[in-house]
Write an enzyme that holds these catalytic residues in place. Structure first.
Site, mmCIF file in Angstrom:
data_model
loop_
_atom_site.group_PDB
_atom_site.id
_atom_site.type_symbol
_atom_site.label_atom_id
_atom_site.label_comp_id
_atom_site.label_asym_id
_atom_site.label_seq_id
_atom_site.Cartn_x
_atom_site.Cartn_y
_atom_site.Cartn_z
ATOM 1 N N GLY A 49 0.817 -1.205 0.000
ATOM 2 C CA GLY A 49 0.000 0.000 0.000
ATOM 3 C C GLY A 49 0.844 1.245 0.000
ATOM 4 O O GLY A 49 2.071 1.186 -0.026
ATOM 5 N N GLU A 65 -0.169 0.770 -6.308
ATOM 6 C CA GLU A 65 0.657 0.321 -5.193
ATOM 7 C C GLU A 65 0.859 -1.191 -5.216
ATOM 8 O O GLU A 65 1.948 -1.685 -4.961
ATOM 9 C CB GLU A 65 0.065 0.774 -3.856
ATOM 10 C CG GLU A 65 0.203 2.260 -3.588
ATOM 11 C CD GLU A 65 1.643 2.700 -3.328
ATOM 12 O OE1 GLU A 65 2.516 1.863 -3.022
ATOM 13 O OE2 GLU A 65 1.888 3.918 -3.424
ATOM 14 N N GLU A 69 4.643 -2.742 -5.645
ATOM 15 C CA GLU A 69 5.243 -3.455 -4.523
ATOM 16 C C GLU A 69 5.240 -4.973 -4.676
ATOM 17 O O GLU A 69 6.039 -5.646 -4.037
ATOM 18 C CB GLU A 69 4.544 -3.044 -3.216
ATOM 19 C CG GLU A 69 4.775 -1.571 -2.907
ATOM 20 C CD GLU A 69 4.239 -1.140 -1.559
ATOM 21 O OE1 GLU A 69 3.693 -1.981 -0.802
ATOM 22 O OE2 GLU A 69 4.357 0.061 -1.255
ATOM 23 N N PRO A 87 -3.794 8.679 15.087
ATOM 24 C CA PRO A 87 -2.687 9.566 14.721
ATOM 25 C C PRO A 87 -1.309 8.896 14.774
ATOM 26 O O PRO A 87 -0.399 9.319 14.071
ATOM 27 C CB PRO A 87 -2.779 10.695 15.749
ATOM 28 C CG PRO A 87 -4.194 10.685 16.195
ATOM 29 C CD PRO A 87 -4.629 9.248 16.139
ATOM 30 N N ASP A 88 -1.176 7.840 15.569
ATOM 31 C CA ASP A 88 0.130 7.184 15.699
ATOM 32 C C ASP A 88 0.206 5.849 14.956
ATOM 33 O O ASP A 88 1.144 5.095 15.149
ATOM 34 C CB ASP A 88 0.469 6.975 17.173
ATOM 35 C CG ASP A 88 -0.547 6.082 17.876
ATOM 36 O OD1 ASP A 88 -1.624 5.811 17.298
ATOM 37 O OD2 ASP A 88 -0.271 5.663 19.006
ATOM 38 N N GLU A 118 11.340 -7.756 -0.291
ATOM 39 C CA GLU A 118 10.873 -9.119 -0.522
ATOM 40 C C GLU A 118 9.350 -9.123 -0.629
ATOM 41 O O GLU A 118 8.673 -8.311 -0.002
ATOM 42 C CB GLU A 118 11.312 -9.996 0.659
ATOM 43 C CG GLU A 118 11.089 -11.460 0.514
ATOM 44 C CD GLU A 118 11.625 -12.259 1.707
ATOM 45 O OE1 GLU A 118 11.385 -13.477 1.717
ATOM 46 O OE2 GLU A 118 12.251 -11.683 2.622
#
Length: 151
Positions: A49, A65, A69, A87-88, A118
């Site tokens: 993502g 994405e 990836e 927020p964290d 990987e």
């Protein structure tokens, strides 16, 4: 480099004062395996993502994405797993993440070698749950439990 990034985060936070929107995809191969990527920045497994680019919609971001990836192609979106906004949740910035489960196909091949080291398919009983990057443990567990979360 880390100090410069911290400075940039603070400047962006002051200028914009809005969270950044991102996506994660839970890619499901035809054999039922779930694809994860290993991040270069922290060495942990994660869901593929990233951030929504200016002018992009969510389906385009998910496809881009996933391809960058994993090298895989999104066939169909199965369901919305959740929207995660703590927020964290991302140690780099305040971001809101929309997570979907999707059927995918193709050959696994990393295109974004600067971010990803990987890519691997895991059987559901072999997923490295408890050791994933960001809040991907929660996202994957919500998917496995069949719940849709707004958090």
């Amino acid at each position: 480099m880390r100090r410069l990034w911290h400075f940039a985060q603070n400047v962006l936070g002051i200028l914009f004062r809005h969270p950044i929107l991102g996506v994660s995809v839970i890619p499901i191969l035809p054999d039922g395996q779930i694809v994860l990527v290993r991040r270069r920045d922290n060495g942990k497994w994660a869901l593929p993502g990233g951030m929504v680019d200016w002018g992009e919609d969510l389906p385009t971001t998910l496809r881009r994405e996933l391809a960058e990836e994993t090298g895989l192609e999104l066939v169909t979106t199965q369901r919305l797993v959740g929207i995660y906004s703590a927020p964290d949740r991302d140690p780099r910035i305040h971001s809101i993440c929309v997570v979907v489960a999707a059927e995918v196909r193709g050959t696994m091949q990393i295109e974004d070698t600067l971010e990803i080291s990987e890519v691997k398919g895991f059987d559901r009983d072999a997923l490295p749950v408890g050791h994933l990057s960001h809040d991907h443990d929660r996202q994957l567990q919500d998917f496995l439990n069949g719940v849709t979360t707004v958090a």
